[in-house]
Design a protein around this motif. Structure first.
Motif, mmCIF file in Angstrom:
data_model
loop_
_atom_site.group_PDB
_atom_site.id
_atom_site.type_symbol
_atom_site.label_atom_id
_atom_site.label_comp_id
_atom_site.label_asym_id
_atom_site.label_seq_id
_atom_site.Cartn_x
_atom_site.Cartn_y
_atom_site.Cartn_z
ATOM 1 N N ILE A 285 0.869 -1.183 0.000
ATOM 2 C CA ILE A 285 0.000 0.000 0.000
ATOM 3 C C ILE A 285 0.902 1.229 0.000
ATOM 4 C CG2 ILE A 285 -1.706 1.320 1.309
ATOM 5 C CD1 ILE A 285 -2.719 -1.360 2.439
ATOM 6 N N PHE A 286 0.699 2.130 -0.962
ATOM 7 C CA PHE A 286 1.607 3.272 -1.074
ATOM 8 C C PHE A 286 0.914 4.643 -1.044
ATOM 9 C CE2 PHE A 286 0.384 2.215 -5.386
ATOM 10 C CZ PHE A 286 0.233 3.446 -6.007
ATOM 11 N N ALA A 287 -0.413 4.666 -1.128
ATOM 12 C CA ALA A 287 -1.123 5.953 -1.089
ATOM 13 C C ALA A 287 -2.610 5.711 -0.833
ATOM 14 C CB ALA A 287 -0.939 6.719 -2.396
ATOM 15 N N TYR A 288 -3.292 6.770 -0.448
ATOM 16 C CA TYR A 288 -4.742 6.697 -0.317
ATOM 17 C C TYR A 288 -5.332 8.092 -0.479
ATOM 18 C CZ TYR A 288 -4.547 8.656 4.432
ATOM 19 O OH TYR A 288 -4.355 9.496 5.520
ATOM 20 N N ASN A 289 -6.585 8.145 -0.829
ATOM 21 C CA ASN A 289 -7.375 9.381 -0.768
ATOM 22 C C ASN A 289 -8.828 8.959 -0.579
ATOM 23 O OD1 ASN A 289 -8.151 8.633 -3.391
ATOM 24 N ND2 ASN A 289 -6.948 10.239 -4.378
ATOM 25 N N TYR A 290 -9.758 9.697 -1.136
ATOM 26 C CA TYR A 290 -11.172 9.371 -0.875
ATOM 27 C C TYR A 290 -12.011 9.470 -2.138
ATOM 28 C CZ TYR A 290 -9.691 9.805 3.931
ATOM 29 O OH TYR A 290 -9.017 9.625 5.115
ATOM 30 N N PHE A 291 -13.025 8.640 -2.183
ATOM 31 C CA PHE A 291 -14.055 8.783 -3.199
ATOM 32 C C PHE A 291 -14.987 9.899 -2.762
ATOM 33 C CE2 PHE A 291 -13.074 4.165 -3.673
ATOM 34 C CZ PHE A 291 -12.677 4.186 -5.004
ATOM 35 N N ILE A 292 -15.620 10.525 -3.728
ATOM 36 C CA ILE A 292 -16.595 11.584 -3.445
ATOM 37 C C ILE A 292 -17.796 11.405 -4.366
ATOM 38 C CG2 ILE A 292 -14.971 13.316 -2.573
ATOM 39 C CD1 ILE A 292 -14.820 14.465 -5.406
ATOM 40 N N ILE A 293 -18.936 11.878 -3.934
ATOM 41 C CA ILE A 293 -20.119 11.916 -4.798
ATOM 42 C C ILE A 293 -20.245 13.340 -5.307
ATOM 43 C CG2 ILE A 293 -22.602 11.579 -4.971
ATOM 44 C CD1 ILE A 293 -22.410 9.637 -2.613
ATOM 45 N N VAL A 294 -20.241 13.484 -6.621
ATOM 46 C CA VAL A 294 -20.325 14.815 -7.221
ATOM 47 C C VAL A 294 -21.587 14.911 -8.068
ATOM 48 C CG1 VAL A 294 -17.808 15.016 -7.242
ATOM 49 C CG2 VAL A 294 -18.995 14.205 -9.287
ATOM 50 N N GLY A 295 -22.037 16.133 -8.260
ATOM 51 C CA GLY A 295 -23.229 16.350 -9.053
ATOM 52 C C GLY A 295 -23.430 17.833 -9.300
ATOM 53 N N PRO A 296 -24.540 18.206 -9.912
ATOM 54 C CA PRO A 296 -24.802 19.616 -10.205
ATOM 55 C C PRO A 296 -24.943 20.430 -8.920
ATOM 56 C CG PRO A 296 -26.750 18.286 -10.595
ATOM 57 C CD PRO A 296 -25.626 17.321 -10.363
ATOM 58 N N GLY A 297 -24.521 21.676 -8.993
ATOM 59 C CA GLY A 297 -24.599 22.550 -7.822
ATOM 60 C C GLY A 297 -26.009 22.706 -7.292
ATOM 61 N N THR A 298 -27.020 22.567 -8.166
ATOM 62 C CA THR A 298 -28.417 22.681 -7.732
ATOM 63 C C THR A 298 -28.848 21.490 -6.893
ATOM 64 O OG1 THR A 298 -29.065 21.690 -9.845
ATOM 65 C CG2 THR A 298 -29.109 24.109 -9.704
ATOM 66 N N ASP A 299 -28.125 20.388 -6.990
ATOM 67 C CA ASP A 299 -28.339 19.172 -6.195
ATOM 68 C C ASP A 299 -29.808 18.753 -6.139
ATOM 69 O OD1 ASP A 299 -27.781 17.022 -4.581
ATOM 70 O OD2 ASP A 299 -27.578 18.188 -2.744
ATOM 71 N N PRO A 300 -30.396 18.383 -7.297
ATOM 72 C CA PRO A 300 -31.828 18.011 -7.325
ATOM 73 C C PRO A 300 -32.173 16.801 -6.460
ATOM 74 C CG PRO A 300 -30.737 17.406 -9.373
ATOM 75 C CD PRO A 300 -29.790 18.275 -8.634
ATOM 76 N N SER B 72 -14.773 10.335 5.684
ATOM 77 C CA SER B 72 -13.460 9.705 5.794
ATOM 78 C C SER B 72 -13.505 8.223 6.143
ATOM 79 C CB SER B 72 -12.632 10.433 6.859
ATOM 80 O OG SER B 72 -13.284 10.357 8.117
ATOM 81 N N SER B 73 -14.699 7.681 6.302
ATOM 82 C CA SER B 73 -14.775 6.277 6.709
ATOM 83 C C SER B 73 -15.301 5.373 5.603
ATOM 84 C CB SER B 73 -15.655 6.140 7.958
ATOM 85 O OG SER B 73 -16.936 6.685 7.723
ATOM 86 N N GLU B 74 -16.470 5.691 5.078
ATOM 87 C CA GLU B 74 -17.097 4.821 4.079
ATOM 88 C C GLU B 74 -16.438 4.905 2.703
ATOM 89 O OE1 GLU B 74 -21.734 4.758 5.050
ATOM 90 O OE2 GLU B 74 -20.947 6.789 4.855
ATOM 91 N N LEU B 75 -15.798 6.032 2.416
ATOM 92 C CA LEU B 75 -15.333 6.286 1.055
ATOM 93 C C LEU B 75 -13.816 6.356 0.914
ATOM 94 C CD1 LEU B 75 -18.013 8.910 -0.072
ATOM 95 C CD2 LEU B 75 -17.918 6.468 -0.602
ATOM 96 N N ILE B 76 -13.091 5.736 1.815
ATOM 97 C CA ILE B 76 -11.629 5.726 1.691
ATOM 98 C C ILE B 76 -11.221 4.920 0.456
ATOM 99 C CG2 ILE B 76 -11.279 3.676 3.140
ATOM 100 C CD1 ILE B 76 -8.765 5.194 4.249
#
Length: 297
Positions: free
Chosen positions: A106-121, A225-229
């Motif tokens: 294991i040499f690195a990590y970051n996180y997944f994110i959920i992205v979408g339109p700024g209006t967030d329907p 920081s927990s579910e999406l590592i």
């Protein structure tokens, strides 16, 4: 006299031959094939790290095969790649069990994110956890308010997305709003931006495209920081041998070394205001435990 000349000529030929052999040996380039997930490559991290590595080993040419994690592992299994860099623990463990890859690092990590339109329907930003966020997207999409872009390429991100849908208890497969692009992370983000939709992304690729102005309408709507590592691992292929194996191993050791970790910890800091990836220094056991849990999901 003639004998002396012949001996001198033979000596000269030997000197030239030896010199040519030494020169040829010193200029021989060892090519190391590395199959890698797209996020490590598209962010520029691998080119940056490779430039540092080849300063130490100028006779090595690192050649990247840029694909999703699933295909990256398949290429290592076939022997098309000596090293593989991936982020899909539940897939990786199957190849480890089959002994087609080894030397897990294991040499690195970051996180997944959920992205979408700024209006967030879908009101994803108000979700209490990742499963609720995905359920909100499903419900909004069923009402015709949005779409979801799936990479559909057996990448680490795609595997994570499918795991999250499974946890929601709903199945988006076959829905008109569920767009399976069969593409890399950058193209999936651009498609989500164009269609006013949502997608799951690694944070590093999102930050790069956002900074470059390629996805002006997308925003980070959910992260934790927990579910999406998102853990990145390196392996050697069991079919790799010789000089390629020697330098493939050295490349992995470089990634995990204090020098390599320092480069990872600062990459992107100046341009994006924060590093795109986190080093594993001091968190080796914690990340190994998390990886183990993720491999069973």
């Amino acid at each position: 006299m003639r004998k002396t000349i012949i001996i001198a000529l033979i000596a000269l030929v030997l000197v030239v031959a030896i010199s040519f052999f030494i020169f040829n040996q010193s200029t021989t380039i060892v090519k190391v094939y590395v199959s890698t997930t797209t996020s490590l490559y598209e962010t520029g991290l691998l080119d940056y790290l490779t430039s540092k590595f080849t300063q130490k080993y100028p006779g090595v040419n690192i050649t990247f095969l840029v694909v999703g994690s699933g295909e990256a592992l398949e290429r290592a299994e076939r022997g098309d790649a000596c090293v593989t860099l991936v982020h899909a623990p539940s897939l990786e463990v199957k190849y480890l069990i089959n002994n087609t890859i080894y030397n897990h690092t294991i040499f690195a990590y970051n996180y997944f994110i959920i992205v979408g339109p700024g209006t967030d329907p879908a009101n994803v930003s108000r979700a209490g956890n990742t499963v609720e966020a995905f359920r909100r997207i499903y419900e909004a999409a069923e009402r015709g308010l949005t779409v979801f872009i799936s990479r559909g390429d057996k990448s680490g991100t795609n595997v994570k997305e499918l795991q999250l849908w499974n946890l929601t208890g709903v199945n988006p497969s076959g829905k008109n709003w569920y767009k399976n692009c069969g593409c890399g992370m950058s193209n999936a983000l651009i498609m989500a931006n164009e269609l006013n939709g949502y997608t799951l992304s690694d944070i590093s690729t999102f930050l790069k495209l956002k900074k470059n102005g390629q996805i002006p309408y997308l925003e980070v709507l959910f992260q934790n920081s927990s579910e999406l590592i998102n853990i990145y691992s390196a392996y050697l292929s069991s079919k790799c041998s010789g000089e390629e194996l020697k330098y493939g191993r050295l490349f992995i050791e470089f990634l995990a070394s204090s020098e390599g970790q320092n480069y990872i910890s600062t990459y992107g800091l100046q341009e994006y205001g924060k590093p795109l990836f986190n080093p594993v220094d001091g968190k080796e056991q914690e990340l190994a435990d998390i990886w183990s849990a993720l491999s069973r999901s």
